[in-house]
Motif scaffolding. Sequence first.
Motif, PDB file in Angstrom:
ATOM      1  N   LEU A 103      87.857 108.808  62.264  1.00  0.00           N
ATOM      2  CA  LEU A 103      88.386 109.077  60.941  1.00  0.00           C
ATOM      3  C   LEU A 103      89.478 110.142  61.026  1.00  0.00           C
ATOM      4  CD1 LEU A 103      85.074 109.215  58.846  1.00  0.00           C
ATOM      5  CD2 LEU A 103      86.456 107.235  59.500  1.00  0.00           C
ATOM      6  N   TYR A 155      76.269 109.089  59.676  1.00  0.00           N
ATOM      7  CA  TYR A 155      77.291 108.482  58.813  1.00  0.00           C
ATOM      8  C   TYR A 155      76.665 107.661  57.689  1.00  0.00           C
ATOM      9  CZ  TYR A 155      81.542 105.803  57.649  1.00  0.00           C
ATOM     10  OH  TYR A 155      82.609 105.215  57.012  1.00  0.00           O
ATOM     11  N   THR A 181      82.578 112.816  60.919  1.00  0.00           N
ATOM     12  CA  THR A 181      83.087 112.868  59.544  1.00  0.00           C
ATOM     13  C   THR A 181      83.895 114.128  59.277  1.00  0.00           C
ATOM     14  OG1 THR A 181      81.086 113.967  58.724  1.00  0.00           O
ATOM     15  CG2 THR A 181      81.097 111.545  58.742  1.00  0.00           C
ATOM     16  N   TYR A 212      83.733 106.054  52.422  1.00  0.00           N
ATOM     17  CA  TYR A 212      84.856 106.810  51.852  1.00  0.00           C
ATOM     18  C   TYR A 212      84.929 108.215  52.452  1.00  0.00           C
ATOM     19  CZ  TYR A 212      84.776 103.008  48.503  1.00  0.00           C
ATOM     20  OH  TYR A 212      84.803 101.760  47.930  1.00  0.00           O
ATOM     21  N   SER A 213      84.285 108.413  53.597  1.00  0.00           N
ATOM     22  CA  SER A 213      84.204 109.748  54.192  1.00  0.00           C
ATOM     23  C   SER A 213      85.577 110.316  54.514  1.00  0.00           C
ATOM     24  CB  SER A 213      83.344 109.716  55.450  1.00  0.00           C
ATOM     25  OG  SER A 213      82.005 109.376  55.137  1.00  0.00           O
ATOM     26  N   GLY A 214      86.504 109.489  54.987  1.00  0.00           N
ATOM     27  CA  GLY A 214      87.839 109.973  55.313  1.00  0.00           C
ATOM     28  C   GLY A 214      88.546 110.545  54.104  1.00  0.00           C
ATOM     29  N   THR A 389      89.411 103.065  51.834  1.00  0.00           N
ATOM     30  CA  THR A 389      88.127 103.220  52.503  1.00  0.00           C
ATOM     31  C   THR A 389      88.299 103.445  54.001  1.00  0.00           C
ATOM     32  OG1 THR A 389      87.733 100.912  53.148  1.00  0.00           O
ATOM     33  CG2 THR A 389      87.309 101.485  50.852  1.00  0.00           C
ATOM     34  N   ASP A 390      87.163 103.665  54.682  1.00  0.00           N
ATOM     35  CA  ASP A 390      87.154 103.783  56.142  1.00  0.00           C
ATOM     36  C   ASP A 390      87.108 102.429  56.833  1.00  0.00           C
ATOM     37  OD1 ASP A 390      86.923 106.510  55.675  1.00  0.00           O
ATOM     38  OD2 ASP A 390      84.760 106.555  56.037  1.00  0.00           O
ATOM     39  N   ARG A 393      89.126 101.257  59.838  1.00  0.00           N
ATOM     40  CA  ARG A 393      88.926 101.983  61.084  1.00  0.00           C
ATOM     41  C   ARG A 393      87.898 101.328  61.988  1.00  0.00           C
ATOM     42  NH1 ARG A 393      93.130 105.418  61.044  1.00  0.00           N
ATOM     43  NH2 ARG A 393      92.087 106.573  62.705  1.00  0.00           N
ATOM     44  N   ALA A 414      94.862 105.548  56.649  1.00  0.00           N
ATOM     45  CA  ALA A 414      95.003 107.009  56.651  1.00  0.00           C
ATOM     46  C   ALA A 414      96.147 107.451  55.740  1.00  0.00           C
ATOM     47  CB  ALA A 414      95.230 107.515  58.072  1.00  0.00           C
ATOM     48  N   GLN A 417      95.039 106.945  52.045  1.00  0.00           N
ATOM     49  CA  GLN A 417      94.131 108.009  51.609  1.00  0.00           C
ATOM     50  C   GLN A 417      94.869 109.327  51.408  1.00  0.00           C
ATOM     51  OE1 GLN A 417      91.019 108.025  54.561  1.00  0.00           O
ATOM     52  NE2 GLN A 417      90.536 105.876  54.202  1.00  0.00           N
TER      53      GLN A 417
END
Length: 452
Positions: A103, A155, A181, A212-214, A389-390, A393, A414, A417
């Motif tokens: 991420l 995660y 994360t 949605y961690s990124g 979203t992630d 990735r 990236a 976001q």
Amino acid sequence: MSVIDAVVLFASVALAITLVAAPRIGRRVAPFALPVLIIGALLLWVLEGYWHWWPLYPLLALMFAFVVTDVAGTRRRAWFRAGIGVLAAVSILPWTVPPSPELPAPTGPYAVGSEIFRWVDERRPEPVTAAEDRRNVVVQAWYPTELTSGRQWVYLDGQDSLPSRVSGIPGFLLSDTIIDTHATADVPVSPAREHWPVVLFSPGYGAPRAFYSGLIADLASRGFVVLAIDHPYESAVTELADGTVATTVENIAADDPDAIRYMTERLETRTADLRFVLDQLARPEVIGPLAGHVDLGNATAIGHSLGGAAALSALAADPRLTAAANLDGTLYGDLPERALDRPVLLLESDHEVTGHSQRYLDGNRGVLERLRAPGFRYEFGDADHFGFTDVPRFLAAPVRFVVTRFAGGSRPAADTQRTANDILTPFLLGRTTEVAAAAADHAGVTGGPVPR
């Protein structure tokens, strides 16, 4: 893919190609190369434990057998070489599905702390299960901190009990995945300010908060306490307060073929979930490290897809929220007819790439036309729906490049976001006069303030 991953994998495949295409040269090189590769592969297994690398081990074993044994007969040599070639091809699969998606690092000035809360709303029955069940709401807080602990939450909830698919991604791809994360647990909230602005985040339909961690970690690093909410029995996987792992349960009636009534019901449940989280924030005894550090006078809501609709619905229902942002969300129920009286931001993926439905277009147009406060709408060129979203990735960069050339959505996740957060930051802080300038700093972003 780390450096050692890449070296072991590609050196093994290179040796396999040499044994197949030029066996005499390969058999001379192999006695020196194989021991090193075998040791490297064992280190990968011990240190990283990635099941993704399983084709590498039979490949090394077969190459070892081919080199140390006297393979007589043209047919037997052909079978050996064919087996080596097949396993070499299969071994490249981790190059397409990375063992550990990376991420993007947060861009804000703060480190990020994280805490998980598993709350039960005793006032509400769970609408999906038996009447005696109470509604669970699972929240992961992401917040600015000055410290790091070295300890992270896993995660995904239910890591050891994942369903066969998690929002379309095969569960086995996620079952043994270590993802950084960029947030650590057991750290205090930064003392840089007494109270931090609060952002409620609701994910897309069926998507776990983890995806949605990124985006969320980056937003927290900029100085927000972000509360990412899992909506049980709708999210792909959620661990409840009693340890039960809940997965998606769909009860779409036969007389609701387009699932409009079903989605409206889910939206109502989500709205109540978000309001419950606001209630909990006013109870210092249940919010752990956040106690005394949240600015309840500056609470906003954002969300992606159905979560975006939930953010606007919560804004309509709860005067404690000061603004809301919808990221690519289709609206349901009477929400398109509501005249909202606090600021609204609509961030959209490229219309041609995503192919938004007429319901999406009409509903969001209706909200913005009736808005009685500052409103903004921006479209991100070449971004697709999942760019917030992630999920992208989980494919290696070369594969993402190929996919986007055929399916569209060439704007990297990236970048999507980061662009979203650059626009969200002034908006969520109430600095609406700075939103247009923030959007103008990014190429391919069109739109602007909504005429009033």
